[in-house]
Structures are given as C-alpha cells and as structure tokens.
Design a protein around this motif. Structure first.
Motif, PDB file in Angstrom:
ATOM      1  N   GLY A  16     -57.709  16.274 117.048  1.00 17.84           N
ATOM      2  CA  GLY A  16     -56.353  16.044 116.548  1.00 17.84           C
ATOM      3  C   GLY A  16     -55.985  17.061 115.482  1.00 17.84           C
ATOM      4  N   GLY A  17     -54.737  16.986 115.027  1.00 16.04           N
ATOM      5  CA  GLY A  17     -54.302  17.891 113.980  1.00 16.04           C
ATOM      6  C   GLY A  17     -52.802  18.023 113.923  1.00 16.04           C
ATOM      7  N   LEU A  18     -52.362  19.050 113.208  1.00 17.71           N
ATOM      8  CA  LEU A  18     -50.943  19.329 113.037  1.00 17.71           C
ATOM      9  C   LEU A  18     -50.567  20.548 113.874  1.00 17.71           C
ATOM     10  CD1 LEU A  18     -48.205  19.040 111.532  1.00 17.71           C
ATOM     11  CD2 LEU A  18     -49.193  20.487 109.730  1.00 17.71           C
ATOM     12  N   VAL A  19     -49.500  20.418 114.638  1.00 14.51           N
ATOM     13  CA  VAL A  19     -49.070  21.521 115.498  1.00 14.51           C
ATOM     14  C   VAL A  19     -47.547  21.535 115.531  1.00 14.51           C
ATOM     15  CG1 VAL A  19     -49.119  20.111 117.594  1.00 14.51           C
ATOM     16  CG2 VAL A  19     -49.429  22.594 117.757  1.00 14.51           C
ATOM     17  N   GLN A  20     -46.979  22.702 115.750  1.00 12.64           N
ATOM     18  CA  GLN A  20     -45.526  22.811 115.875  1.00 12.64           C
ATOM     19  C   GLN A  20     -45.081  22.374 117.263  1.00 12.64           C
ATOM     20  OE1 GLN A  20     -44.534  26.880 114.811  1.00 12.64           O
ATOM     21  NE2 GLN A  20     -43.971  26.217 112.753  1.00 12.64           N
ATOM     22  N   ALA A  21     -43.846  21.940 117.354  1.00 15.23           N
ATOM     23  CA  ALA A  21     -43.292  21.560 118.643  1.00 15.23           C
ATOM     24  C   ALA A  21     -43.434  22.719 119.633  1.00 15.23           C
ATOM     25  CB  ALA A  21     -41.821  21.187 118.490  1.00 15.23           C
ATOM     26  N   GLY A  22     -43.829  22.359 120.859  1.00 13.11           N
ATOM     27  CA  GLY A  22     -44.083  23.362 121.875  1.00 13.11           C
ATOM     28  C   GLY A  22     -45.523  23.821 121.938  1.00 13.11           C
ATOM     29  N   GLY A  23     -46.305  23.444 120.948  1.00 16.56           N
ATOM     30  CA  GLY A  23     -47.697  23.847 120.902  1.00 16.56           C
ATOM     31  C   GLY A  23     -48.601  22.951 121.728  1.00 16.56           C
ATOM     32  N   SER A  24     -49.905  23.202 121.619  1.00 13.94           N
ATOM     33  CA  SER A  24     -50.898  22.476 122.414  1.00 13.94           C
ATOM     34  C   SER A  24     -52.047  21.995 121.543  1.00 13.94           C
ATOM     35  CB  SER A  24     -51.463  23.385 123.512  1.00 13.94           C
ATOM     36  OG  SER A  24     -50.456  23.805 124.408  1.00 13.94           O
ATOM     37  N   LEU A  25     -52.645  20.912 121.984  1.00 12.40           N
ATOM     38  CA  LEU A  25     -53.876  20.391 121.388  1.00 12.40           C
ATOM     39  C   LEU A  25     -54.742  19.835 122.504  1.00 12.40           C
ATOM     40  CD1 LEU A  25     -52.693  18.395 118.235  1.00 12.40           C
ATOM     41  CD2 LEU A  25     -54.054  20.484 118.229  1.00 12.40           C
ATOM     42  N   ARG A  26     -56.031  19.830 122.277  1.00 13.98           N
ATOM     43  CA  ARG A  26     -56.963  19.227 123.233  1.00 13.98           C
ATOM     44  C   ARG A  26     -57.819  18.209 122.497  1.00 13.98           C
ATOM     45  NH1 ARG A  26     -62.344  21.536 126.139  1.00 13.98           N
ATOM     46  NH2 ARG A  26     -62.090  20.589 128.209  1.00 13.98           N
ATOM     47  N   LEU A  27     -57.734  16.970 122.940  1.00 11.65           N
ATOM     48  CA  LEU A  27     -58.555  15.908 122.373  1.00 11.65           C
ATOM     49  C   LEU A  27     -59.808  15.714 123.217  1.00 11.65           C
ATOM     50  CD1 LEU A  27     -55.822  13.224 121.583  1.00 11.65           C
ATOM     51  CD2 LEU A  27     -56.544  15.187 120.211  1.00 11.65           C
ATOM     52  N   SER A  28     -60.897  15.366 122.545  1.00  8.38           N
ATOM     53  CA  SER A  28     -62.157  15.060 123.231  1.00  8.38           C
ATOM     54  C   SER A  28     -62.634  13.683 122.809  1.00  8.38           C
ATOM     55  CB  SER A  28     -63.228  16.088 122.891  1.00  8.38           C
ATOM     56  OG  SER A  28     -62.861  17.368 123.315  1.00  8.38           O
ATOM     57  N   CYS A  29     -63.322  13.025 123.711  1.00  9.12           N
ATOM     58  CA  CYS A  29     -63.884  11.697 123.444  1.00  9.12           C
ATOM     59  C   CYS A  29     -65.258  11.647 124.076  1.00  9.12           C
ATOM     60  CB  CYS A  29     -62.987  10.623 124.030  1.00  9.12           C
ATOM     61  SG  CYS A  29     -63.697   8.959 124.002  1.00  9.12           S
ATOM     62  N   ALA A  30     -66.288  11.598 123.237  1.00  6.16           N
ATOM     63  CA  ALA A  30     -67.661  11.599 123.724  1.00  6.16           C
ATOM     64  C   ALA A  30     -68.303  10.230 123.525  1.00  6.16           C
ATOM     65  CB  ALA A  30     -68.466  12.670 123.000  1.00  6.16           C
ATOM     66  N   ALA A  31     -68.893   9.713 124.574  1.00 10.53           N
ATOM     67  CA  ALA A  31     -69.607   8.440 124.500  1.00 10.53           C
ATOM     68  C   ALA A  31     -71.086   8.682 124.260  1.00 10.53           C
ATOM     69  CB  ALA A  31     -69.411   7.648 125.786  1.00 10.53           C
ATOM     70  N   SER A  32     -71.658   7.893 123.361  1.00 13.26           N
ATOM     71  CA  SER A  32     -73.087   8.017 123.082  1.00 13.26           C
ATOM     72  C   SER A  32     -73.707   6.627 123.012  1.00 13.26           C
ATOM     73  CB  SER A  32     -73.319   8.760 121.765  1.00 13.26           C
ATOM     74  OG  SER A  32     -72.775   8.029 120.688  1.00 13.26           O
ATOM     75  N   GLY A  33     -75.043   6.588 123.130  1.00 12.10           N
ATOM     76  CA  GLY A  33     -75.751   5.316 123.103  1.00 12.10           C
ATOM     77  C   GLY A  33     -76.409   5.037 124.432  1.00 12.10           C
ATOM     78  N   ARG A  34     -76.884   3.820 124.590  1.00  8.36           N
ATOM     79  CA  ARG A  34     -77.572   3.450 125.826  1.00  8.36           C
ATOM     80  C   ARG A  34     -76.643   2.639 126.709  1.00  8.36           C
ATOM     81  NH1 ARG A  34     -83.610   1.407 125.140  1.00  8.36           N
ATOM     82  NH2 ARG A  34     -83.430   1.796 127.374  1.00  8.36           N
ATOM     83  N   PHE A  35     -76.408   3.135 127.905  1.00  5.32           N
ATOM     84  CA  PHE A  35     -75.581   2.425 128.866  1.00  5.32           C
ATOM     85  C   PHE A  35     -75.903   2.937 130.260  1.00  5.32           C
ATOM     86  CE2 PHE A  35     -72.887   6.127 129.224  1.00  5.32           C
ATOM     87  CZ  PHE A  35     -72.811   6.633 127.936  1.00  5.32           C
ATOM     88  N   ARG A  36     -75.449   2.182 131.226  1.00  8.40           N
ATOM     89  CA  ARG A  36     -75.750   2.531 132.619  1.00  8.40           C
ATOM     90  C   ARG A  36     -74.752   3.552 133.150  1.00  8.40           C
ATOM     91  NH1 ARG A  36     -76.011  -1.848 137.641  1.00  8.40           N
ATOM     92  NH2 ARG A  36     -76.625  -0.372 139.262  1.00  8.40           N
TER      93      ARG A  36
END
Length: 120
Positions: free
Chosen positions: A9-29
C-alpha cells in the motif's frame, strides 16, 4: 498459527499504479478462495476482487478493467495489481483467504490491512 501478511500500500497520484501482495504463512493443507476487500470509514467492507484456487476471478464493477487479481500457489501469495487509480479507490485494503487447515476444517483468515491513498 496461520497468518496473512499484506504489503504494497501507499500514497499515489490519480492515474498511478500500486501492487498489493498477501502472503499466507503457517501450517495448513491448502488455500481455497482468496480475495481483496476494502473499507473506508463509516462504510461496510466491500469485496473488490476474488480468485479461486483454480484461477477463476471476479471483480466489483467499479474496478473492472483497472484492477487484476492473481495468485502464485507455489508461494501461497495473492496479488492485486491496481492501475489507473482514482481518488475513490482510497481505502484500507484487506486480504481474505479461505484456508483448509486439515481434513475438512476450513477457516477464514484476514490480513492486517494496508492503506491505499490516491491523491487527485
């Protein structure tokens, strides 16, 4: 302990771009559906985009053609590429994942949220 950690996340001017990431960690199937929501003060959380384990995607009408959701199952990570950002996209963005812990046990998990601010 399963955790979702967001970044990008962050601050960007209109017309700009951002890329969000979401990483899962821990024990799961496995990870089933993953999704991105957003929330502004005084309003309920809104589904922005979702992606199934097989890659099927869905978007809210207001972001179609501008946002792209994707995932890398080898990294247990989902992404939200946001282009042509508008001031009305300003919100806290949350990642959500439906995770199969073991057997048939499936729980919903949320990230901590990341602020996206688009200036006009």
């Amino acid at each position: 302990q399963v955790q979702l950690v967001e970044s990008g996340g962050g601050l960007v001017q209109a017309g700009g771009s951002l890329r969000l990431s979401c990483a899962a960690s821990g024990r799961f199937r496995s990870i089933n559906d993953m999704a991105w929501y957003r929330q502004v003060p005084g309003k309920s959380r809104e589904l922005v985009a979702g992606i199934s384990s097989g890659g099927r995607t869905t978007y809210v009408d207001s972001v179609k053609g501008r946002f792209t959701v994707s995932r890398d199952n080898t990294k247990n990570t989902a992404y939200l590429q946001m282009n042509s950002l508008k001031p009305e996209d300003t919100a806290v963005y949350y990642c959500n994942a439906r995770i199969n812990l073991f057997g048939s046990v499936v729980n919903d998990y949320w990230g901590q949220g990341t602020q996206v601010t688009v200036s006009s």
